[in-house]
Design a protein around this motif. Structure first.
Motif, mmCIF file in Angstrom:
data_model
loop_
_atom_site.group_PDB
_atom_site.id
_atom_site.type_symbol
_atom_site.label_atom_id
_atom_site.label_comp_id
_atom_site.label_asym_id
_atom_site.label_seq_id
_atom_site.Cartn_x
_atom_site.Cartn_y
_atom_site.Cartn_z
ATOM 1 N N ASP A 22 0.848 -1.188 0.000
ATOM 2 C CA ASP A 22 0.000 0.000 0.000
ATOM 3 C C ASP A 22 0.887 1.242 0.000
ATOM 4 N N THR A 23 0.294 2.369 -0.292
ATOM 5 C CA THR A 23 1.068 3.597 -0.469
ATOM 6 C C THR A 23 1.898 3.991 0.757
ATOM 7 N N PRO A 24 1.350 3.981 1.978
ATOM 8 C CA PRO A 24 2.175 4.369 3.131
ATOM 9 C C PRO A 24 3.397 3.477 3.330
ATOM 10 N N ASN A 25 3.223 2.160 3.203
ATOM 11 C CA ASN A 25 4.348 1.244 3.388
ATOM 12 C C ASN A 25 5.363 1.345 2.256
ATOM 13 N N VAL A 26 4.886 1.535 1.045
ATOM 14 C CA VAL A 26 5.801 1.698 -0.078
ATOM 15 C C VAL A 26 6.566 3.010 0.052
ATOM 16 N N ARG A 27 5.896 4.067 0.487
ATOM 17 C CA ARG A 27 6.573 5.342 0.691
ATOM 18 C C ARG A 27 7.672 5.201 1.749
ATOM 19 N N LYS A 28 7.374 4.508 2.830
ATOM 20 C CA LYS A 28 8.357 4.282 3.889
ATOM 21 C C LYS A 28 9.563 3.513 3.358
ATOM 22 N N TYR A 29 9.279 2.492 2.560
ATOM 23 C CA TYR A 29 10.359 1.686 1.973
ATOM 24 C C TYR A 29 11.222 2.528 1.028
ATOM 25 N N LEU A 30 10.580 3.290 0.169
ATOM 26 C CA LEU A 30 11.314 4.115 -0.790
ATOM 27 C C LEU A 30 12.199 5.140 -0.082
ATOM 28 N N ARG A 31 11.703 5.713 0.987
ATOM 29 C CA ARG A 31 12.487 6.710 1.715
ATOM 30 C C ARG A 31 13.746 6.091 2.317
ATOM 31 N N GLU A 32 13.590 4.924 2.929
ATOM 32 C CA GLU A 32 14.772 4.277 3.513
ATOM 33 C C GLU A 32 15.749 3.860 2.423
ATOM 34 N N PHE A 33 15.240 3.284 1.376
ATOM 35 C CA PHE A 33 16.066 2.789 0.276
ATOM 36 C C PHE A 33 16.816 3.930 -0.412
ATOM 37 N N MET A 35 17.319 7.032 0.479
ATOM 38 C CA MET A 35 18.130 7.927 1.305
ATOM 39 C C MET A 35 19.506 7.338 1.598
ATOM 40 N N ASP A 36 19.731 6.108 1.201
ATOM 41 C CA ASP A 36 21.051 5.497 1.335
ATOM 42 C C ASP A 36 22.024 6.237 0.406
ATOM 43 N N GLY A 37 23.087 6.784 0.970
ATOM 44 C CA GLY A 37 24.047 7.543 0.179
ATOM 45 C C GLY A 37 24.795 6.729 -0.843
ATOM 46 N N ARG A 38 24.746 5.405 -0.747
ATOM 47 C CA ARG A 38 25.359 4.561 -1.775
ATOM 48 C C ARG A 38 24.398 4.291 -2.928
ATOM 49 N N VAL A 39 23.116 4.522 -2.695
ATOM 50 C CA VAL A 39 22.121 4.328 -3.759
ATOM 51 C C VAL A 39 21.984 5.593 -4.589
ATOM 52 N N ILE A 40 21.684 6.708 -3.923
ATOM 53 C CA ILE A 40 21.692 8.009 -4.596
ATOM 54 C C ILE A 40 22.872 8.778 -4.021
ATOM 55 N N ASP A 41 23.957 8.753 -4.758
ATOM 56 C CA ASP A 41 25.235 9.273 -4.252
ATOM 57 C C ASP A 41 25.425 10.756 -4.585
ATOM 58 N N ILE A 42 24.559 11.565 -3.995
ATOM 59 C CA ILE A 42 24.667 13.017 -4.124
ATOM 60 C C ILE A 42 24.667 13.587 -2.703
ATOM 61 N N PRO A 43 25.047 14.858 -2.514
ATOM 62 C CA PRO A 43 25.073 15.432 -1.163
ATOM 63 C C PRO A 43 23.754 15.236 -0.411
ATOM 64 N N PHE A 44 23.860 15.058 0.914
ATOM 65 C CA PHE A 44 22.704 14.701 1.741
ATOM 66 C C PHE A 44 21.522 15.649 1.552
ATOM 67 N N ALA A 45 21.756 16.953 1.592
ATOM 68 C CA ALA A 45 20.649 17.915 1.488
ATOM 69 C C ALA A 45 19.897 17.754 0.173
ATOM 70 N N GLN A 46 20.636 17.588 -0.907
ATOM 71 C CA GLN A 46 19.994 17.395 -2.213
ATOM 72 C C GLN A 46 19.242 16.072 -2.258
ATOM 73 N N ARG A 47 19.871 15.047 -1.689
ATOM 74 C CA ARG A 47 19.231 13.732 -1.682
ATOM 75 C C ARG A 47 17.943 13.777 -0.867
ATOM 76 N N TRP A 48 17.981 14.441 0.292
ATOM 77 C CA TRP A 48 16.795 14.516 1.147
ATOM 78 C C TRP A 48 15.642 15.192 0.415
ATOM 79 N N MET A 49 15.912 16.294 -0.242
ATOM 80 C CA MET A 49 14.838 17.006 -0.951
ATOM 81 C C MET A 49 14.318 16.181 -2.123
ATOM 82 N N LEU A 50 15.220 15.556 -2.862
ATOM 83 C CA LEU A 50 14.818 14.753 -4.011
ATOM 84 C C LEU A 50 13.928 13.579 -3.591
ATOM 85 N N VAL A 51 14.351 12.880 -2.549
ATOM 86 C CA VAL A 51 13.628 11.685 -2.112
ATOM 87 C C VAL A 51 12.325 12.044 -1.404
#
Length: 343
Positions: A22-33, A35-51
């Protein structure tokens, strides 16, 4: 067994899955996934806003609908096949080992898996990231998380990692056996090996010197590119094709699931489907050798979405070779990998 040495621990780690489709659980999963700096390897602030402001809010509803196609009475195949493999491997390794299952993202967590092994007082831990080809965003992320958690322990046991098994003969043989049943039933015009993609920058970051050119350099596998994800994908494909007697001109290696506008490793799978139609290929057998369990990227993306695109482009038949799942030879392969690393 020498009881003084104690039992050894095995931690099987796959990518992860939402707890529910469901949407809430998928959103939670996507955020954790993501936000991993090895997955989206850009500066934290940019990654946080993007995700958190773009990807998770807008992608979660669509992804939840895709997960609903995948879910069955047992839940997520990636999770329940993981549980089956854990139990089967435990039987094969008998009482000398304690086998635990974890997911890099969501549940069961790596922390819970490590805690299970810690409570069993294992003498050492063998970590098996369930990704055949090494990538910083997958295998590297698992190692990173394990070390982050274990470094807080008062007593740190010996820890070993199985970083890749892209060319393991038994791994290749399981896929070949899965494919043979399809090849015995149908004559295919072409074969596709589709792997999960990565941004080109991640491949270049791991390049030894100027070795990586993101081109034909991946056709040869050697010491300088042994941890190049793209080169490993070409190697796995080459070995499977050789095992099945598929000529070089009858198969294609491509990469799926790209995200964003930056260049990802090529060729792209969806673009190859159009090319297949233009070349008159009517029957295609697809492989997903980057995944050991049926999941969203195999069953839905390759098995359904790409099938629809291929048929719409003029193709007539599209079949997908099943993942390793709980195949007996896959369990034997894991057993051998563990025993070799433990010796």
């Amino acid at each position: 067994m020498n009881n003084k040495k104690g039992k050894k621990g095995v931690l099987l780690v796959n990518l992860g899955t939402p707890d529910q489709p469901d949407t809430p659980n998928v959103r939670k999963y996507l955020r954790e996934f993501l936000m991993d700096g090895r997955v989206i390897d850009i500066p934290f602030a940019q990654r946080w806003m993007l995700v958190n402001l773009i990807i998770a809010p807008f992608r979660a509803p669509k992804s939840a609908a895709e997960y609903q196609k995948l879910w069955d009475e047992r839940g997520s195949p990636l999770k329940y096949y993981g549980e089956d493999v854990r139990d089967l491997l435990q039987k094969e390794l008998n009482g000398d080992y304690v086998v635990a299952l974890a997911m890099r993202y969501q549940n069961p967590s790596i922390a819970s898996g490590l805690d299970e092994l810690k409570k069993a007082h294992v003498s050492e831990i063998i970590v098996v990231p369930l990704f055949p080809q090494y990538a910083s965003a997958s295998t590297g992320s698992v190692a990173d998380k394990v070390m982050e958690l274990v470094r807080k322990w008062q007593i740190i046991p010996n820890i070993r990692f199985i970083n890749q098994f892209a060319d393991d003969p038994m791994f290749i043989e399981v896929i070949a056996q899965r494919a043979k049943k399809w090849m015995e039933q149908h004559d295919y015009d072409h074969y596709l090996f589709s792997y999960h993609g990565l941004p080109e920058r991640q491949i270049l970051k791991g390049s030894v010197g100027s070795q990586c050119q993101l081109g034909k350099c991946c056709n040869n596998y050697h010491d300088k590119n042994r941890y190049c994800y793209r080169a490993q994908c070409f190697l796995t494909s080459r070995l499977i094709a050789e095992s099945l007697g598929i000529p070089e001109d009858k198969y294609t290696v491509a990469f799926q699931s790209r995200l964003g506008k930056t260049p990802w490793i090529q060729p792209y799978t969806d673009e190859k489907l159009v090319e297949f139609a233009e070349k008159g290929y009517k029957k295609v057998l697809a492989f997903s050798p980057a995944f050991v369990s049926d999941c969203l990227e195999t069953t839905v993306e390759v098995g359904e979405t790409y099938q629809e695109q291929f048929l719409e482009a003029g193709g007539e038949r599209w079949d997908l070779v099943e993942s390793l799942n709980d195949h007996p030879l896959w369990i034997e392969c894991l057993k051998n990998l563990v025993l070799e690393k433990a010796s």
